[in-house]
Motif scaffolding. Structure first.
Motif, short mmCIF file in Angstrom:
data_model
loop_
_atom_site.label_atom_id
_atom_site.label_comp_id
_atom_site.label_asym_id
_atom_site.label_seq_id
_atom_site.Cartn_x
_atom_site.Cartn_y
_atom_site.Cartn_z
N HIS A 6 0.88 -4.12 -8.92
CA HIS A 6 2.02 -4.32 -8.02
C HIS A 6 2.19 -5.82 -7.74
O HIS A 6 1.21 -6.52 -7.49
N PRO A 7 3.42 -6.35 -7.79
CA PRO A 7 3.62 -7.80 -7.59
C PRO A 7 3.04 -8.32 -6.27
O PRO A 7 2.36 -9.35 -6.25
N ILE A 8 3.26 -7.60 -5.17
CA ILE A 8 2.71 -8.06 -3.89
C ILE A 8 1.19 -7.91 -3.90
O ILE A 8 0.48 -8.77 -3.38
N GLY A 9 0.70 -6.84 -4.50
CA GLY A 9 -0.74 -6.63 -4.59
C GLY A 9 -1.43 -7.75 -5.35
O GLY A 9 -2.44 -8.30 -4.89
N LYS A 10 -0.88 -8.11 -6.50
CA LYS A 10 -1.46 -9.21 -7.29
C LYS A 10 -1.44 -10.51 -6.51
O LYS A 10 -2.43 -11.24 -6.47
N GLU A 11 -0.31 -10.80 -5.88
CA GLU A 11 -0.20 -12.04 -5.08
C GLU A 11 -1.19 -12.04 -3.93
O GLU A 11 -1.79 -13.07 -3.62
N ASN A 12 -1.37 -10.89 -3.28
CA ASN A 12 -2.26 -10.82 -2.14
C ASN A 12 -3.73 -11.00 -2.54
O ASN A 12 -4.49 -11.67 -1.85
N TYR A 13 -4.13 -10.41 -3.67
CA TYR A 13 -5.48 -10.62 -4.18
C TYR A 13 -5.71 -12.11 -4.44
O TYR A 13 -6.74 -12.68 -4.07
N ILE B 43 0.82 -1.22 0.00
CA ILE B 43 0.00 0.00 0.00
C ILE B 43 0.85 1.27 0.00
O ILE B 43 0.64 2.14 -0.85
N PRO B 44 1.84 1.41 0.89
CA PRO B 44 2.66 2.64 0.84
C PRO B 44 3.42 2.78 -0.48
O PRO B 44 3.58 3.90 -0.98
N GLU B 45 3.86 1.68 -1.04
CA GLU B 45 4.60 1.74 -2.31
C GLU B 45 3.71 2.20 -3.46
O GLU B 45 4.21 2.71 -4.46
N CYS B 46 2.39 2.05 -3.31
CA CYS B 46 1.46 2.43 -4.38
C CYS B 46 0.84 3.80 -4.17
O CYS B 46 0.04 4.24 -4.99
N GLY B 47 1.19 4.49 -3.07
CA GLY B 47 0.80 5.88 -2.94
C GLY B 47 -0.21 6.24 -1.87
O GLY B 47 -0.65 7.38 -1.82
#
Length: 108
Positions: A72-79, A29-33
């Protein structure tokens, strides 16, 4: 500035999976703004309610943030993790503005 409050209804038998999910958002989340205030997992009382809270400039910035988070790589993985593990039973977002500013800070 607006603050997004996400209320989750989670499977109480999958508390550990929600905690992992929350920790992953703590990186992405912080990396995405967005300004992450935190994710909150059940401790006492309800074993099924959890929350995520972050602030962002406005709804236009929110839309841009969501697009970055989806890529975002972590975002996609987390979804994908949430879809696979099915620990989130319900999710609801509410956007609020702080009405008490300026307010006195807590002193110890």
């Amino acid at each position: 500035m607006i603050t997004c409050f996400i209320q989750y209804q989670i499977d109480p038998t999958k508390h550990a999976q929600f905690v992992q999910y929350a920790q992953n958002w703590g990186k992405a989340i912080p990396e995405c703004g967005a300004d992450l205030i935190g994710y909150f997992a059940p401790h006492e009382g309800s074993s099924t309610l959890a929350y995520g809270v972050y602030s962002i400039k406005d709804l236009a910035a929110y839309e841009q943030y969501r697009a970055r988070l989806a890529k975002h790589p972590i975002g996609k993985e987390n979804y994908q993790f949430a879809q696979k593990e099915k620990f989130i039973l319900r999710e609801e977002r509410t956007f609020l503005k702080c009405a008490s500013l300026p307010h006195k800070q807590l002193t110890t």
